[in-house]
Design a protein around this motif. Structure first.
Motif, PDB file in Angstrom:
ATOM      1  N   SER A  61       0.827  -1.210   0.000  1.00 36.28           N
ATOM      2  CA  SER A  61       0.000   0.000   0.000  1.00 36.28           C
ATOM      3  C   SER A  61       0.859   1.256   0.000  1.00 36.28           C
ATOM      4  O   SER A  61       2.010   1.251   0.465  1.00 36.28           O
ATOM      5  N   ASN A  62       0.288   2.336  -0.516  1.00 38.94           N
ATOM      6  CA  ASN A  62       0.998   3.620  -0.498  1.00 38.94           C
ATOM      7  C   ASN A  62       1.314   4.039   0.933  1.00 38.94           C
ATOM      8  O   ASN A  62       2.356   4.649   1.193  1.00 38.94           O
ATOM      9  N   LYS A  63       0.409   3.728   1.858  1.00 42.15           N
ATOM     10  CA  LYS A  63       0.637   4.068   3.264  1.00 42.15           C
ATOM     11  C   LYS A  63       1.881   3.369   3.794  1.00 42.15           C
ATOM     12  O   LYS A  63       2.753   4.005   4.400  1.00 42.15           O
ATOM     13  N   ALA A  87       9.960   9.783  -4.713  1.00 45.02           N
ATOM     14  CA  ALA A  87       8.912   8.837  -4.325  1.00 45.02           C
ATOM     15  C   ALA A  87       8.041   9.388  -3.198  1.00 45.02           C
ATOM     16  O   ALA A  87       6.814   9.246  -3.224  1.00 45.02           O
ATOM     17  N   ILE A  88       8.664  10.003  -2.210  1.00 40.37           N
ATOM     18  CA  ILE A  88       7.894  10.548  -1.099  1.00 40.37           C
ATOM     19  C   ILE A  88       6.976  11.669  -1.587  1.00 40.37           C
ATOM     20  O   ILE A  88       5.807  11.760  -1.182  1.00 40.37           O
ATOM     21  N   GLN A  89       7.476  12.511  -2.472  1.00 38.33           N
ATOM     22  CA  GLN A  89       6.647  13.584  -3.026  1.00 38.33           C
ATOM     23  C   GLN A  89       5.469  13.009  -3.808  1.00 38.33           C
ATOM     24  O   GLN A  89       4.330  13.491  -3.703  1.00 38.33           O
ATOM     25  N   PHE A  90       5.724  11.957  -4.585  1.00 34.02           N
ATOM     26  CA  PHE A  90       4.663  11.310  -5.353  1.00 34.02           C
ATOM     27  C   PHE A  90       3.578  10.771  -4.423  1.00 34.02           C
ATOM     28  O   PHE A  90       2.375  10.952  -4.670  1.00 34.02           O
ATOM     29  N   LEU A  91       3.979  10.104  -3.363  1.00 39.07           N
ATOM     30  CA  LEU A  91       3.018   9.519  -2.426  1.00 39.07           C
ATOM     31  C   LEU A  91       2.198  10.588  -1.710  1.00 39.07           C
ATOM     32  O   LEU A  91       1.003  10.414  -1.473  1.00 39.07           O
ATOM     33  N   LEU A  92       2.826  11.711  -1.390  1.00 44.82           N
ATOM     34  CA  LEU A  92       2.098  12.805  -0.738  1.00 44.82           C
ATOM     35  C   LEU A  92       1.108  13.460  -1.688  1.00 44.82           C
ATOM     36  O   LEU A  92       0.037  13.916  -1.268  1.00 44.82           O
ATOM     37  N   GLU A  93       1.453  13.517  -2.961  1.00 43.12           N
ATOM     38  CA  GLU A  93       0.521  14.069  -3.938  1.00 43.12           C
ATOM     39  C   GLU A  93      -0.681  13.150  -4.108  1.00 43.12           C
ATOM     40  O   GLU A  93      -1.807  13.621  -4.312  1.00 43.12           O
ATOM     41  N   LYS A  94      -0.453  11.854  -4.008  1.00 45.64           N
ATOM     42  CA  LYS A  94      -1.552  10.884  -4.109  1.00 45.64           C
ATOM     43  C   LYS A  94      -2.448  10.951  -2.880  1.00 45.64           C
ATOM     44  O   LYS A  94      -3.658  10.800  -2.986  1.00 45.64           O
ATOM     45  N   ASP A  95      -1.840  11.154  -1.714  1.00 41.12           N
ATOM     46  CA  ASP A  95      -2.614  11.173  -0.462  1.00 41.12           C
ATOM     47  C   ASP A  95      -1.938  12.108   0.536  1.00 41.12           C
ATOM     48  O   ASP A  95      -1.077  11.692   1.312  1.00 41.12           O
ATOM     49  N   PRO A  96      -2.319  13.392   0.536  1.00 45.07           N
ATOM     50  CA  PRO A  96      -1.694  14.376   1.436  1.00 45.07           C
ATOM     51  C   PRO A  96      -1.861  14.036   2.919  1.00 45.07           C
ATOM     52  O   PRO A  96      -1.056  14.482   3.745  1.00 45.07           O
ATOM     53  N   TYR A 128       7.955   1.544  -7.060  1.00 41.72           N
ATOM     54  CA  TYR A 128       8.438   0.266  -6.554  1.00 41.72           C
ATOM     55  C   TYR A 128       9.704  -0.175  -7.301  1.00 41.72           C
ATOM     56  O   TYR A 128      10.689  -0.580  -6.693  1.00 41.72           O
ATOM     57  N   LYS A 129       9.646  -0.096  -8.609  1.00 38.99           N
ATOM     58  CA  LYS A 129      10.705  -0.686  -9.432  1.00 38.99           C
ATOM     59  C   LYS A 129      12.056  -0.018  -9.227  1.00 38.99           C
ATOM     60  O   LYS A 129      13.099  -0.693  -9.187  1.00 38.99           O
ATOM     61  N   GLU A 130      12.062   1.301  -9.102  1.00 33.95           N
ATOM     62  CA  GLU A 130      13.342   1.991  -8.943  1.00 33.95           C
ATOM     63  C   GLU A 130      14.031   1.598  -7.644  1.00 33.95           C
ATOM     64  O   GLU A 130      15.265   1.528  -7.577  1.00 33.95           O
ATOM     65  N   TRP A 131      13.252   1.321  -6.589  1.00 31.12           N
ATOM     66  CA  TRP A 131      13.855   0.921  -5.319  1.00 31.12           C
ATOM     67  C   TRP A 131      14.487  -0.468  -5.446  1.00 31.12           C
ATOM     68  O   TRP A 131      15.558  -0.724  -4.906  1.00 31.12           O
ATOM     69  N   ILE A 132      13.829  -1.360  -6.191  1.00 32.79           N
ATOM     70  CA  ILE A 132      14.395  -2.686  -6.427  1.00 32.79           C
ATOM     71  C   ILE A 132      15.672  -2.552  -7.246  1.00 32.79           C
ATOM     72  O   ILE A 132      16.713  -3.133  -6.905  1.00 32.79           O
ATOM     73  N   THR A 133      15.594  -1.786  -8.314  1.00 30.19           N
ATOM     74  CA  THR A 133      16.737  -1.648  -9.219  1.00 30.19           C
ATOM     75  C   THR A 133      17.957  -1.069  -8.523  1.00 30.19           C
ATOM     76  O   THR A 133      19.094  -1.509  -8.764  1.00 30.19           O
TER      77      THR A 133
END
Length: 223
Positions: free
Chosen positions: A33-35, A89-98, A169-174
């Motif tokens: 989950s994004n959370k 990534a953190i900015q993306f997640l905050l934009e999805k759910d402030p 997700y993918k960039e963290w794996i890579t």
């Protein structure tokens, strides 16, 4: 068998639980989950400053000029590629759910397991005479080899990484299975295997594995 493999085998149960933790499995599958991802990434950033201090301290105590260069390269990697990923990534997640930033404000929210790990790293990064080169390089190798193993296992296991996996997700794996990261882990493992006194590093290996597993657990609990 080198010291590094002997350590892994001695604590194989907890080590493998960290490598196979549901958090990283779901991250690879794109179902985390994004959370949970937000909690995981924001808590992980708390280690950044202390981790760099530990690398610098380890390099200072190292008896090899070539090895000192290896540590320097890793500082560049985490200060650029890894740090850029965190910010994006953190900015993306905050934009999805402030609301994530309010409920899990990284300035005030810290699970007990994370606090315990931060306390351990604070001690590791303290005065030069507090810990030996052997203990510090063992810590660095332990934390990184866990990440290398879960990322490589996912990439090499059919169906473990979802097709068209989102970049968050993918960039963290890579980042944890690219050639330069694997080379860094191999370098650290070589340094561990140069050591001869297992008694000196056994405790730091065991504690680090426990802390890594506890960190995954704390973040996954908030899914």
């Amino acid at each position: 068998m080198g010291l590094s493999e002997d350590l892994i085998q001695s604590y194989s149960s907890t080590f493998q639980k960290a490598v196979d933790h549901p958090l990283v499995k779901e991250l690879c599958a794109g179902t985390l989950s994004n959370k949970a991802l937000y909690v995981y990434l924001t808590q992980d950033t708390k280690y950044f400053r202390l981790y760099i201090q530990i690398i610098l301290k380890t390099a200072f105590l190292c008896d090899s000029d070539d090895a000192k260069i290896g540590f320097g390269k890793q500082i560049g990697f985490i200060s650029n590629d890894e740090n850029t990923y965190f910010d994006k990534a953190i900015q993306f997640l905050l934009e999805k759910d402030p609301s994530l930033g309010q409920k899990y404000n990284p300035k005030t929210f810290m699970p007990d397991e994370v606090q315990a790990y931060i306390d351990m790293l604070t001690k590791l990064s303290a005065r030069l005479e507090t810990y030996s080169y052997a203990q510090l390089v063992t810590y660095l190798w332990t934390t990184e080899v866990i990440y290398l193993k879960w990322a490589k296992k996912a990439m090499q296991t059919e169906g473990a990484v979802a097709e068209n996996l989102h970049w968050r997700y993918k960039e963290w794996i890579t980042l944890h299975c690219v050639d330069n990261f694997e080379a860094y882990v191999d370098f650290l493992q070589h340094e561990v295997d140069r050591l001869v006194d297992r008694d000196e590093v056994d405790s730091i290996f065991r504690r680090t594995v426990d802390m890594e597993y506890g960190f995954f657990e704390a973040c996954y609990r908030n899914r």
